[in-house]
Design a protein around this motif. Structure first.
Motif, PDB file in Angstrom:
ATOM      1  N   ASP A   1     -64.348 -26.167   6.568  1.00 26.26           N
ATOM      2  CA  ASP A   1     -64.939 -26.286   7.909  1.00 26.26           C
ATOM      3  C   ASP A   1     -64.665 -25.009   8.704  1.00 26.26           C
ATOM      4  O   ASP A   1     -63.856 -24.175   8.292  1.00 26.26           O
ATOM      5  N   ASP A   2     -65.369 -24.875   9.834  1.00 27.87           N
ATOM      6  CA  ASP A   2     -65.184 -23.667  10.636  1.00 27.87           C
ATOM      7  C   ASP A   2     -63.900 -23.728  11.461  1.00 27.87           C
ATOM      8  O   ASP A   2     -63.115 -22.793  11.459  1.00 27.87           O
ATOM      9  N   PHE A   3     -63.687 -24.861  12.158  1.00 22.94           N
ATOM     10  CA  PHE A   3     -62.538 -24.986  13.049  1.00 22.94           C
ATOM     11  C   PHE A   3     -61.702 -26.198  12.681  1.00 22.94           C
ATOM     12  O   PHE A   3     -62.223 -27.204  12.200  1.00 22.94           O
ATOM     13  N   LEU A   4     -60.421 -26.109  12.978  1.00 24.99           N
ATOM     14  CA  LEU A   4     -59.533 -27.265  12.895  1.00 24.99           C
ATOM     15  C   LEU A   4     -58.826 -27.376  14.240  1.00 24.99           C
ATOM     16  O   LEU A   4     -58.132 -26.439  14.664  1.00 24.99           O
ATOM     17  N   ALA A   5     -59.043 -28.505  14.917  1.00 25.56           N
ATOM     18  CA  ALA A   5     -58.406 -28.726  16.221  1.00 25.56           C
ATOM     19  C   ALA A   5     -57.461 -29.924  16.101  1.00 25.56           C
ATOM     20  O   ALA A   5     -56.305 -29.786  15.735  1.00 25.56           O
ATOM     21  N   ASN A   6     -57.983 -31.147  16.348  1.00 26.65           N
ATOM     22  CA  ASN A   6     -57.147 -32.342  16.191  1.00 26.65           C
ATOM     23  C   ASN A   6     -57.155 -32.884  14.767  1.00 26.65           C
ATOM     24  O   ASN A   6     -56.395 -33.799  14.442  1.00 26.65           O
ATOM     25  N   GLY A   7     -58.050 -32.379  13.956  1.00 26.39           N
ATOM     26  CA  GLY A   7     -58.064 -32.770  12.541  1.00 26.39           C
ATOM     27  C   GLY A   7     -59.008 -33.908  12.199  1.00 26.39           C
ATOM     28  O   GLY A   7     -59.069 -34.340  11.047  1.00 26.39           O
ATOM     29  N   LYS A   8     -59.783 -34.378  13.183  1.00 29.17           N
ATOM     30  CA  LYS A   8     -60.631 -35.558  12.931  1.00 29.17           C
ATOM     31  C   LYS A   8     -61.699 -35.291  11.871  1.00 29.17           C
ATOM     32  O   LYS A   8     -61.980 -36.155  11.029  1.00 29.17           O
ATOM     33  N   ALA A   9     -62.301 -34.120  11.919  1.00 30.91           N
ATOM     34  CA  ALA A   9     -63.380 -33.816  10.963  1.00 30.91           C
ATOM     35  C   ALA A   9     -62.829 -33.807   9.531  1.00 30.91           C
ATOM     36  O   ALA A   9     -63.398 -34.441   8.629  1.00 30.91           O
TER      37      ALA A   9
ATOM     38  N   LYS B   1     -56.648 -24.047  15.332  1.00 33.96           N
ATOM     39  CA  LYS B   1     -55.973 -23.909  16.622  1.00 33.96           C
ATOM     40  C   LYS B   1     -54.646 -24.659  16.470  1.00 33.96           C
ATOM     41  O   LYS B   1     -54.578 -25.876  16.644  1.00 33.96           O
TER      42      LYS B   1
ATOM     43  N   ILE C   1     -61.598 -24.251  24.095  1.00 32.07           N
ATOM     44  CA  ILE C   1     -62.669 -23.911  23.153  1.00 32.07           C
ATOM     45  C   ILE C   1     -62.640 -22.397  22.922  1.00 32.07           C
ATOM     46  O   ILE C   1     -62.599 -21.611  23.867  1.00 32.07           O
ATOM     47  N   LEU C   2     -62.654 -22.040  21.649  1.00 33.07           N
ATOM     48  CA  LEU C   2     -62.791 -20.629  21.280  1.00 33.07           C
ATOM     49  C   LEU C   2     -64.228 -20.425  20.812  1.00 33.07           C
ATOM     50  O   LEU C   2     -64.690 -21.121  19.902  1.00 33.07           O
TER      51      LEU C   2
ATOM     52  N   PHE D   1     -64.825 -33.034  18.572  1.00 36.89           N
ATOM     53  CA  PHE D   1     -63.930 -32.334  19.492  1.00 36.89           C
ATOM     54  C   PHE D   1     -64.712 -31.749  20.658  1.00 36.89           C
ATOM     55  O   PHE D   1     -64.287 -31.813  21.808  1.00 36.89           O
TER      56      PHE D   1
ATOM     57  N   ASN E   1     -70.607 -18.999  14.054  1.00 44.42           N
ATOM     58  CA  ASN E   1     -71.316 -20.276  13.992  1.00 44.42           C
ATOM     59  C   ASN E   1     -72.570 -20.398  14.863  1.00 44.42           C
ATOM     60  O   ASN E   1     -73.002 -21.500  15.169  1.00 44.42           O
TER      61      ASN E   1
HETATM   62  P1  5GP Z   1     -61.236 -31.541  14.953  1.00 43.73           P
HETATM   63  O1  5GP Z   1     -62.045 -32.576  14.253  1.00 43.73           O
HETATM   64  O2  5GP Z   1     -60.242 -30.870  14.047  1.00 43.73           O
HETATM   65  O3  5GP Z   1     -60.604 -32.045  16.218  1.00 43.73           O
HETATM   66  O4  5GP Z   1     -62.255 -30.425  15.446  1.00 43.73           O
HETATM   67  C1  5GP Z   1     -62.939 -29.645  14.509  1.00 43.73           C
HETATM   68  C2  5GP Z   1     -64.414 -29.628  14.758  1.00 43.73           C
HETATM   69  O5  5GP Z   1     -64.708 -29.440  16.140  1.00 43.73           O
HETATM   70  C3  5GP Z   1     -65.044 -28.480  13.992  1.00 43.73           C
HETATM   71  O6  5GP Z   1     -65.981 -29.019  13.073  1.00 43.73           O
HETATM   72  C4  5GP Z   1     -65.751 -27.631  15.044  1.00 43.73           C
HETATM   73  O7  5GP Z   1     -67.141 -27.718  14.875  1.00 43.73           O
HETATM   74  C5  5GP Z   1     -65.369 -28.212  16.391  1.00 43.73           C
HETATM   75  N1  5GP Z   1     -64.426 -27.360  17.145  1.00 43.73           N
HETATM   76  C6  5GP Z   1     -63.128 -27.649  17.436  1.00 43.73           C
HETATM   77  N2  5GP Z   1     -62.582 -26.702  18.210  1.00 43.73           N
HETATM   78  C7  5GP Z   1     -63.529 -25.758  18.382  1.00 43.73           C
HETATM   79  C8  5GP Z   1     -63.543 -24.501  19.094  1.00 43.73           C
HETATM   80  O8  5GP Z   1     -62.558 -24.053  19.723  1.00 43.73           O
HETATM   81  N3  5GP Z   1     -64.701 -23.789  19.036  1.00 43.73           N
HETATM   82  C9  5GP Z   1     -65.795 -24.238  18.371  1.00 43.73           C
HETATM   83  N4  5GP Z   1     -66.890 -23.441  18.375  1.00 43.73           N
HETATM   84  N5  5GP Z   1     -65.821 -25.409  17.700  1.00 43.73           N
HETATM   85  C10 5GP Z   1     -64.695 -26.174  17.706  1.00 43.73           C
END
Ligand code: 5GP
Length: 194
Positions: free
Chosen positions: A126-134, A158, A21-22, A101, A29
């Protein structure tokens, strides 16, 4: 193109936490630096200029401010998908499922059919992209509505978590303003080279 001003701010004020987590809640945010937010909105509008975006789609809660800053530049409305656990309160809506996430729970996300339709040309923000689910959940709503997906803009990708690569391989035009290649509480944050 990544945004140097944003990368510098992440290096200065971002905190790397356990669980990949960053934390950027001193400027993005939780508390929000409104000057930086304005620059982020302008950058997204530059990157998607001329594509005929007529609506910004995001997900509550932390995407909303960024989506608003972007919509100001496009002079268009924003629509935010609501997270809900009980679909039976919902009326005439498009729905999809998104695994969080940060919380690891699965939420139904909904938007009203009144506000998303075939005439819409959508930019997802969106603010973050991690696994892409959102982003995949939001693009599923766009598909159900028969709207056109112009692309997706995220503030921080990320890159090592693979969602961005997956979304690009699906042919979605993805713009990430900062792409973290690696991060570690001791060794710090390294960005992907442009
Ligand atoms: P994903 O759906 O791509 O796995 O994750 C994206 C969502 O998870 C974003 O809407 C965000 O709110 C949250 N998220 C994912 N990684 C982080 C992170 O490192 N820091 C924060 N603050 N939010 C994250």
């Amino acid at each position: 193109m990544q945004m140097k001003l944003l990368q510098d701010r992440i290096l200065k004020d971002g905190q790397v936490k356990e669980g990949n987590i960053l934390k950027v809640d001193s400027f993005l945010n939780h508390q929000i630096d409104i000057d930086l937010l304005g620059r982020i909105g302008e950058e997204f509008s530059r990157q998607f200029a001329g594509s005929g975006v007529n609506k910004i789609l995001t997900i509550e809660a932390s995407g909303i401010a960024i989506a608003c800053a972007t919509a100001v530049c496009f002079h268009c409305p924003i629509l935010f998908a609501k997270k809900t656990k009980s679909l039976n309160i919902a009326g005439d809506v498009y729905t999809s499922k998104v695994e969080s996430f940060t919380h690891k729970t699965v939420n139904d996300i909904i938007v009203s059919k009144s506000f998303l339709g075939p005439e819409d040309r959508i930019l997802i923000i969106d603010d973050f992209l991690a696994n892409g689910k959102a982003i995949l959940g939001l693009s599923d709503l766009v598909r159900q509505a028969g709207a056109t997906l112009i692309g997706a803009g995220v503030v921080i990708e990320k890159g090592f978590q693979g969602g961005g690569d997956r979304i690009r391989s699906m042919g979605i035009d993805l713009c990430s303003l900062a792409i973290v290649e690696s991060m570690d509480p001791v060794r710090g944050i390294v960005f992907r080279k442009d």
